[in-house]
Design an enzyme around this catalytic site. Structure first.
Site, PDB file in Angstrom:
ATOM      1  N   GLU A 132      -9.477   3.297  -1.714  1.00  0.00           N
ATOM      2  CA  GLU A 132      -9.797   3.636  -0.321  1.00  0.00           C
ATOM      3  C   GLU A 132      -8.769   4.578   0.309  1.00  0.00           C
ATOM      4  O   GLU A 132      -9.025   5.158   1.362  1.00  0.00           O
ATOM      5  CB  GLU A 132      -9.945   2.363   0.501  1.00  0.00           C
ATOM      6  CG  GLU A 132      -8.685   1.542   0.619  1.00  0.00           C
ATOM      7  CD  GLU A 132      -8.982   0.106   1.048  1.00  0.00           C
ATOM      8  OE1 GLU A 132      -9.891  -0.496   0.468  1.00  0.00           O
ATOM      9  OE2 GLU A 132      -8.288  -0.392   1.936  1.00  0.00           O
ATOM     10  N   GLU A 145       0.840  -1.197   0.000  1.00  0.00           N
ATOM     11  CA  GLU A 145       0.000   0.000   0.000  1.00  0.00           C
ATOM     12  C   GLU A 145       0.875   1.247   0.000  1.00  0.00           C
ATOM     13  O   GLU A 145       1.016   1.943   1.006  1.00  0.00           O
ATOM     14  CB  GLU A 145      -0.949  -0.052   1.203  1.00  0.00           C
ATOM     15  CG  GLU A 145      -1.988  -1.158   1.041  1.00  0.00           C
ATOM     16  CD  GLU A 145      -2.867  -1.373   2.262  1.00  0.00           C
ATOM     17  OE1 GLU A 145      -2.452  -1.003   3.373  1.00  0.00           O
ATOM     18  OE2 GLU A 145      -3.954  -1.929   2.105  1.00  0.00           O
TER      19      GLU A 145
HETATM   20  C1  NOJ Z   1      -9.125  -3.087   4.185  1.00  0.00           C
HETATM   21  C2  NOJ Z   1      -9.771  -3.347   2.878  1.00  0.00           C
HETATM   22  O1  NOJ Z   1      -8.896  -3.077   1.819  1.00  0.00           O
HETATM   23  C3  NOJ Z   1     -11.004  -2.502   2.815  1.00  0.00           C
HETATM   24  O2  NOJ Z   1     -11.557  -2.532   1.522  1.00  0.00           O
HETATM   25  C4  NOJ Z   1     -11.955  -2.994   3.873  1.00  0.00           C
HETATM   26  O3  NOJ Z   1     -13.098  -2.216   3.838  1.00  0.00           O
HETATM   27  C5  NOJ Z   1     -11.310  -2.895   5.244  1.00  0.00           C
HETATM   28  N1  NOJ Z   1     -10.038  -3.513   5.243  1.00  0.00           N
HETATM   29  C6  NOJ Z   1     -12.146  -3.551   6.320  1.00  0.00           C
HETATM   30  O4  NOJ Z   1     -12.156  -4.923   6.117  1.00  0.00           O
HETATM   31 CA    CA Z   2      -6.649  -2.286   1.726  1.00  0.00          CA
END
Ligand code: NOJ
Ligand code: CA
Length: 781
Positions: free
Chosen positions: A544, A206
């Site tokens: 995200e 990441e």
């Molecule tokens: C990290 C994941 O990449 C994300 O998409 C998810 O919502 C969270 N963890 C919670 O599981």
């Molecule tokens: Ca993630």
């Protein structure tokens, strides 16, 4: 073909190679050209008996002579002292059909050589006769019944667009059970190439990718990087991860990756930045061991792709080809998925995964949720889930992911808690049977979520029950997650035991006819060819990460992360100002709406999400139409223009057989709507919104292409020649383009939608705003 060793030795000559500051002298053992004569591989051995290889493309050296071998624990290293005992050559040419992919047929055409090296031990290890099990030197009853030294075969496959090689350890060997201290495979570069890289790490990918010269990596590697849920566990200022994309001053594109990583750690590449030599650096396990081997066995492939242009890199199938064919006899249950989710609202903090704030410490099976006070911000509640199902069904999607449906989210993060979830117990406000039934009646499947919190131990305890529950209620896809540090304690995300866990999850899921999309798991290495139920992975910095994603980020991934398999990047964020979702989130994302549309074509994945909130799409339904119309599985892909870190323009032709496959699959559920048609199928068959499966059966498909473009922080104009369309046929074109005033910082949500009629003779000139893009659908009239 077997070549006599006597002839081979007579044919040896001494090759001296210089470049950079080192000089590696070796005797050439074998030379292999790729089928079209584009690449030439040399395999050799140094005067000290060290295995060596080198690669060239015409006059250009790609890999200077580079060493091969291992440091072992408790055994003599496999670096020198070898003689060549066997050479086998072979040619192979097949065309195979992926279950899903960027094209319907893939050619796998290579010339192969397997060179066996044997290292006579200084003192052959004798059987453990007379040694008692209580003696410290007792190693079990293993003798050396074959009377062999340490035997290692290096198998090379030479393609026109790259090479793959792996180490094999046959049974007839002094080595039976052995432990790797480090793999010492070198990739000696010819100069200070430009590279697109992320820092080497044992547990996370990441990171924002960086573009720099190789010599600059050291100075840029400790720039603070935003953290996600995964721990950052780096090891060297010059360490980088695979897939590593490079470009030479002469314009050659070199990509180093791995293929078929099974029962072995993934590797990082550590750079000697004086001589520009990369050496493999494997991920250790909790005891520091970098591979526990049992002969007969083999390592994953190391791959070096070499292309004359960036678009050829995107078209290469090298990593997939190096993987084994599909092992599943029945793949009828695997299909592409276009989905939405009760997800972005938790990511942005609009709602929460947890149900109550009453319990800072949850004990599953003991904690009484039924009598707790709900905090009122739980996203996965019945009413909200129904709202998403309604929206997805109205717009012809296949599934809805729901996170935070199960007990345990109150203390899931940051505690390295072993028994963190059971994956089978819903919160009181999530009526699992009723919601599944509601979804099925609307032609939608719910997508399961298994956040493991990186307790692989706990997940394996519950996996069978968790998959059984999915089968019972009609879920056929799961998103899993590995946030936090791995349990068993001290292990890493990319170590051999953890990689075995991910693989176990895939194989067990296949037994239950479940498709898997794992987040924070190891980066994919083409295993989806062998296990096509692996329909997605995150394993990179996905959407995200919101405001930390830099413009240009997505123009790098198709060259790096996506070379190993599709990414659940979760595109489609139309509302770039996060405070509109949650007043406390002040991040802005760095893209325009049309950039997000372009991703559905430039980023290949059979699993594509429309990640934004339904209410955010409601403001832009005319642009959302492209996400509805676009297919997610292809029989042809054309990479029209590209440059890593700058821009990509891709054209794709949908695969008819899978256009409605998800709806057909859902229709087999007893409580499901039988006549659902996906919106992409409606688009290709030019059917109205209310069309049914019966209408689809009677309709004729139109020839359809989708084109997508994305750019970095620079606005640019691209020219798209439509010469891939059928000649003499008129197509209805719909172009979604950044408006003239669009800009990712000042005006990200303005676009134009232009409808026209075009033919293969037309050329379109399209402007992309800074961090913008475009999408184009073309349908035969
Ligand atoms: C990290 C994941 O990449 C994300 O998409 C998810 O919502 C969270 N963890 C919670 O599981
Ligand atoms: Ca993630």
């Amino acid at each position: 073909m077997k070549k006599s060793i006597a002839i081979l030795l007579a044919g040896m000559f001494l090759a001296a190679c210089s470049g950079g500051k080192t000089e590696l002298t070796f005797n050439e053992v074998e030379k292999v050209q790729s089928p079209g004569g584009v690449l030439e591989l040399k395999v050799g051995i140094t005067p000290e008996g060290g295995p060596v290889y080198a690669l060239s493309r015409g006059e250009q050296v790609v890999i200077k002579p580079s060493r091969l071998g291992f440091e072992l624990l408790d055994e003599e290293n496999l670096l020198t002292g070898f003689t060549v005992t066997d050479i086998q050559k072979n040619s192979f040419d097949e065309t195979w059909e992926p279950v899903w992919g960027e094209e319907a047929q893939i050619r796998n055409h290579y010339n192969e050589v397997a060179v066996t090296f044997e290292q006579k031990p200084e003192a052959a290890r004798s059987a453990q006769q007379g040694v008692s099990v209580t003696d410290p030197e007792y190693t079990g009853d293993l003798g050396n019944p074959y009377g062999k030294g340490s035997v290692m075969t290096v198998r090379f496959r030479v393609y026109d667009d790259g090479i793959g090689f792996r180490y094999e350890f046959p049974l007839e060997n002094k080595l039976t059970y052995f432990k790797i201290k480090e793999e010492k495979t070198e990739f000696a570069m010819t100069g200070d190439h430009t590279a697109w890289w992320i820092p080497g790490d044992y547990s996370t990918q990441e990171f924002n990718p960086t573009e720099s010269r190789l010599s600059e990596i050291r100075h840029l590697s400790d720039v603070p990087r935003p953290r996600g849920g995964s721990p950052q566990q780096g090891f060297s200022p010059t360490g980088v991860q695979t897939a590593l994309q490079m470009k030479t001053a002469e314009g050659l594109y070199i990509n180093i990756h791995e293929a078929a990583v099974l029962d072995y750690p993934t590797t990082n590449l550590d750079l000697d930045d004086k001589d520009f030599v990369f050496t493999t650096h494997l991920t250790p396990d909790a005891e520091g061991v970098k591979g526990r081997m049992q002969a007969p066995c083999k390592t994953p492939w190391r791959s070096v792709m070499v292309c004359g242009s960036a678009t050829e890199v995107l078209a290469s199938r090298l990593v997939l080809n190096l993987n084994d064919p599909c092992v599943l006899d029945d793949v009828s249950w695997i299909h592409p998925v276009k989905y939405m989710g009760v997800w972005w609202e938790m990511i942005t903090g609009k709602s929460e995964w947890s149900y109550t704030h009453d319990y800072p410490s949850v004990q599953l099976g003991v904690t009484d949720y039924a009598h707790s006070n709900p905090h009122g911000r739980h996203g996965a509640n019945n009413e909200n889930v129904r709202r998403y199902i309604d929206f997805a069904a109205e717009n012809g999607f296949d599934g809805i992911l729901i996170e935070g449906w199960n007990e345990g989210w109150e203390d899931w993060y940051g505690h390295q808690k072993d028994f963190v979830f059971d994956f089978i117990t819903p919160y009181p406000d999530f009526d699992l049977p009723a919601l599944n039934q509601y979804a099925h009646q609307k032609g939608i499947r719910l997508i399961m979520h298994h956040e493991t919190s990186s307790s692989t131990l706990n997940y394996e305890r519950w996996m069978e029950q968790a998959y059984d529950l999915m089968n019972q209620y009609g879920y056929n896809a799961v998103k899993s997650g590995y946030v936090g540090k791995i349990i068993p304690y001290g292990d890493y995300h990319y170590s051999q035991p953890t990689i075995n866990h991910y693989h176990y999850a895939i194989t067990e899921a296949a037994k239950h006819h479940i498709m898997v999309n794992a987040h924070e798991a190891v980066r994919p290495t083409g295993l989806c060819r062998t296990w096509p139920n692996m329909i997605g992975n995150e394993s990179a910095m996905g959407t995200e990460f919101r405001g930390t994603i830099q413009p240009g980020h997505t123009t790098i991934f198709p060259f790096t992360r996506l070379q190993g398999g599709p990414m659940d990047y979760t595109p489609g964020i139309f509302e770039t100002d996060m405070s509109k979702n949650n007043p406390n989130d002040h991040q802005h994302m760095h893209h325009t709406i049309c950039n997000q549309l372009g991703l559905y074509v430039t980023f290949y994945s059979p699993l594509q999400m429309a990640a934004d909130l339904p209410e955010n799409y409601a403001n832009f339904m005319d642009a959302f139409q492209f996400i509805k119309d676009v297919a997610v599985d292809w029989d042809k892909s054309l990479y029209l223009e590209a440059e890593p870190g700058a821009y990509i323009v891709t054209a794709r032709h949908p695969k008819l057989s899978t256009l409605n496959a998800s709806a057909r699959s859902t229709a087999t559920l007893p409580d499901a709507k039988k006549d659902m048609v996906t919106n992409a199928a409606k688009f290709v068959y030019a059917l109205p919104e209310n069309a049914t499966a019966k209408d689809l059966a009677k309709a004729t498909p139109h020839d359809v292409w989708y084109v997508g473009g994305i750019t970095d922080e620079n606005a640019r104009e691209v020219t798209v020649k439509l010469d891939f369309l059928k000649p003499g046929v008129v197509y209805e074109s719909t172009l979604y383009a950044d408006a003239p005033s669009a800009d990712y910082e000042t005006n990200p949500q303005v676009y134009t939608i232009t409808r026209s009629e075009v033919t293969s003779a037309d050329v379109m000139t399209i402007k992309m705003a800074r961090a913008g893009g475009f999408a184009l659908s073309l349908r035969e009239k």
